[in-house]
Scaffold this motif. Structure first.
Motif, PDB file in Angstrom:
ATOM      1  N   LYS A 126       0.771  -1.297   0.121  1.00 29.26           N
ATOM      2  CA  LYS A 126      -0.052  -0.052  -0.009  1.00 29.26           C
ATOM      3  C   LYS A 126       1.004   1.233  -0.032  1.00 29.26           C
ATOM      4  O   LYS A 126       0.316   2.275  -0.341  1.00 29.26           O
ATOM      5  N   ILE A 127       2.056   1.179   0.710  1.00 35.14           N
ATOM      6  CA  ILE A 127       2.960   2.324   0.776  1.00 35.14           C
ATOM      7  C   ILE A 127       3.704   2.503  -0.637  1.00 35.14           C
ATOM      8  O   ILE A 127       3.921   3.543  -1.296  1.00 35.14           O
ATOM      9  N   ILE A 128       4.177   1.314  -1.324  1.00 33.51           N
ATOM     10  CA  ILE A 128       5.057   1.731  -2.357  1.00 33.51           C
ATOM     11  C   ILE A 128       4.637   1.249  -3.732  1.00 33.51           C
ATOM     12  O   ILE A 128       5.403   1.158  -4.629  1.00 33.51           O
ATOM     13  N   ALA A 129       3.239   1.018  -3.669  1.00 30.27           N
ATOM     14  CA  ALA A 129       2.528   0.258  -4.880  1.00 30.27           C
ATOM     15  C   ALA A 129       2.961   1.265  -6.277  1.00 30.27           C
ATOM     16  O   ALA A 129       3.279   0.811  -7.153  1.00 30.27           O
ATOM     17  N   GLN A 130       2.637   2.498  -5.877  1.00 31.99           N
ATOM     18  CA  GLN A 130       2.720   3.582  -7.183  1.00 31.99           C
ATOM     19  C   GLN A 130       4.266   3.500  -7.531  1.00 31.99           C
ATOM     20  O   GLN A 130       4.692   3.593  -8.837  1.00 31.99           O
ATOM     21  N   LEU A 147       0.550  -7.029 -12.132  1.00 31.22           N
ATOM     22  CA  LEU A 147      -0.002  -7.390 -10.718  1.00 31.22           C
ATOM     23  C   LEU A 147      -0.379  -6.125  -9.947  1.00 31.22           C
ATOM     24  O   LEU A 147      -1.402  -6.171  -9.378  1.00 31.22           O
ATOM     25  N   ILE A 148       0.594  -5.197 -10.130  1.00 31.79           N
ATOM     26  CA  ILE A 148       0.386  -4.086  -9.312  1.00 31.79           C
ATOM     27  C   ILE A 148      -0.710  -3.354  -9.757  1.00 31.79           C
ATOM     28  O   ILE A 148      -1.273  -2.799  -9.268  1.00 31.79           O
ATOM     29  N   GLU A 149      -0.862  -3.170 -11.187  1.00 37.74           N
ATOM     30  CA  GLU A 149      -2.092  -2.588 -11.866  1.00 37.74           C
ATOM     31  C   GLU A 149      -3.492  -3.171 -11.268  1.00 37.74           C
ATOM     32  O   GLU A 149      -4.128  -2.330 -10.746  1.00 37.74           O
ATOM     33  N   ASP A 168      -0.259   8.637 -13.765  1.00 38.30           N
ATOM     34  CA  ASP A 168       0.699   7.503 -13.956  1.00 38.30           C
ATOM     35  C   ASP A 168       0.232   6.525 -14.832  1.00 38.30           C
ATOM     36  O   ASP A 168       0.985   5.840 -15.666  1.00 38.30           O
ATOM     37  N   ALA A 169      -1.080   6.070 -14.816  1.00 40.41           N
ATOM     38  CA  ALA A 169      -1.792   5.110 -15.808  1.00 40.41           C
ATOM     39  C   ALA A 169      -1.624   5.400 -17.215  1.00 40.41           C
ATOM     40  O   ALA A 169      -1.343   4.676 -17.985  1.00 40.41           O
ATOM     41  N   ASP A 170      -1.880   6.735 -17.634  1.00 40.28           N
ATOM     42  CA  ASP A 170      -1.580   7.319 -18.837  1.00 40.28           C
ATOM     43  C   ASP A 170      -0.219   7.313 -19.324  1.00 40.28           C
ATOM     44  O   ASP A 170      -0.168   7.042 -20.448  1.00 40.28           O
ATOM     45  N   ALA A 171       0.674   7.595 -18.384  1.00 35.89           N
ATOM     46  CA  ALA A 171       2.025   7.660 -18.531  1.00 35.89           C
ATOM     47  C   ALA A 171       2.635   6.447 -19.182  1.00 35.89           C
ATOM     48  O   ALA A 171       3.576   6.293 -19.831  1.00 35.89           O
ATOM     49  N   ARG A 172       2.112   5.328 -18.348  1.00 40.39           N
ATOM     50  CA  ARG A 172       2.717   4.044 -18.405  1.00 40.39           C
ATOM     51  C   ARG A 172       1.826   2.905 -19.125  1.00 40.39           C
ATOM     52  O   ARG A 172       1.928   1.970 -19.113  1.00 40.39           O
ATOM     53  N   ALA A 175      -4.037   0.271 -19.170  1.00 35.19           N
ATOM     54  CA  ALA A 175      -5.352   0.509 -19.586  1.00 35.19           C
ATOM     55  C   ALA A 175      -6.252   0.147 -18.639  1.00 35.19           C
ATOM     56  O   ALA A 175      -7.392   1.062 -18.500  1.00 35.19           O
ATOM     57  N   LEU A 176      -6.281  -0.775 -17.621  1.00 34.87           N
ATOM     58  CA  LEU A 176      -7.468  -1.042 -16.867  1.00 34.87           C
ATOM     59  C   LEU A 176      -7.260   0.024 -15.726  1.00 34.87           C
ATOM     60  O   LEU A 176      -8.286   0.349 -15.393  1.00 34.87           O
ATOM     61  N   LEU A 177      -5.941   0.185 -15.432  1.00 35.86           N
ATOM     62  CA  LEU A 177      -5.939   1.465 -14.183  1.00 35.86           C
ATOM     63  C   LEU A 177      -6.487   2.673 -14.569  1.00 35.86           C
ATOM     64  O   LEU A 177      -7.173   3.377 -13.931  1.00 35.86           O
ATOM     65  N   LYS A 178      -6.104   2.951 -15.890  1.00 33.24           N
ATOM     66  CA  LYS A 178      -6.673   4.369 -16.400  1.00 33.24           C
ATOM     67  C   LYS A 178      -8.103   4.313 -16.702  1.00 33.24           C
ATOM     68  O   LYS A 178      -8.629   5.260 -16.236  1.00 33.24           O
TER      69      LYS A 178
END
Length: 206
Positions: A126-130, A147-149, A168-172, A175-178
């Motif tokens: 939860k702390i380092i996920a991003q 997996l992190i997404e 971050d989702a858009d930069a990387r 798709a699912l996270l975005k």
């Protein structure tokens, strides 16, 4: 008696239990075989790979991250994190490769996944996920990135971090996270708009 029939009742023609003087019985038979339990050794591949990482035995390159040294094996990196392997190949003359812009805890979590597919504990995740998502994308560890997404989609998006996660989702190219972040952000904006409209309406008419 329950489950039994008396002889006189069985032979009584009015009951029609017999067909042409014959009694047909249907039975279900179950067989239980007591099979001995065979011992099988525990799969220790993950533990052995982590031991190899921690010991640095037969390593052929060293990463230096904020003063911390990590002894690695380029053949493993070539399969699991190809961008890290490229850093090794591009610095064949150097004994150490310095890695900037990444935290030691994040880099260690990345290596532990590369070697043994070990994910950080839930509280640490939860702390380092991003930051771990950024590192996985940067160093070409695609499976960890996915997996992190999925973990962020499941439980990591809140009002306080929705905008950052969406960026971050858009930069990387997550798709699912975005999609999840955009939906959450859109819902929050719509809710705030109606709440503001309600307040204006209340103060104007009352």
């Amino acid at each position: 008696m329950p489950g039994f029939i008396e002889r006189d009742e069985l032979l009584d023609p009015t009951k029609k239990h017999l067909e042409n003087g014959s009694l047909i019985l249907k039975a279900t038979i179950q067989m239980y075989i007591d099979r001995p339990k065979f011992w099988s050794p525990k799969n220790r591949l993950g533990n052995d790979m982590l031991q190899l990482l921690e010991s640095g035995e037969r390593s052929d390159m060293t990463f230096l991250v904020n003063g911390q040294k990590y002894h690695v094996h380029s053949p493993i990196l070539a399969i699991r994190a190809p961008v890290l392997a490229d850093l090794v190949e591009n610095n064949t003359k150097a004994k150490e490769v310095e890695v900037d812009d990444v935290d030691k805890a994040v880099f260690q979590a990345l290596l532990r996944y590369v070697y043994a597919e070990e994910m950080p504990p839930h509280k640490e995740m939860k702390i380092i996920a991003q930051d771990l998502l950024k590192a996985a994308d940067r160093f070409g560890c695609t499976s960890l990135k996915l997996l992190i997404e999925a973990e962020l989609v499941r439980s990591g998006i809140k009002a306080s971090n929705a905008a950052n996660i969406l960026l971050d989702a858009d930069a990387r190219n997550c798709a699912l996270l975005k999609e999840k972040g955009f939906f959450f952000f859109f819902f929050f904006v719509v809710f705030f708009f109606f709440f503001f409209f309600f307040l204006c309406f209340f103060f104007f008419f009352f």
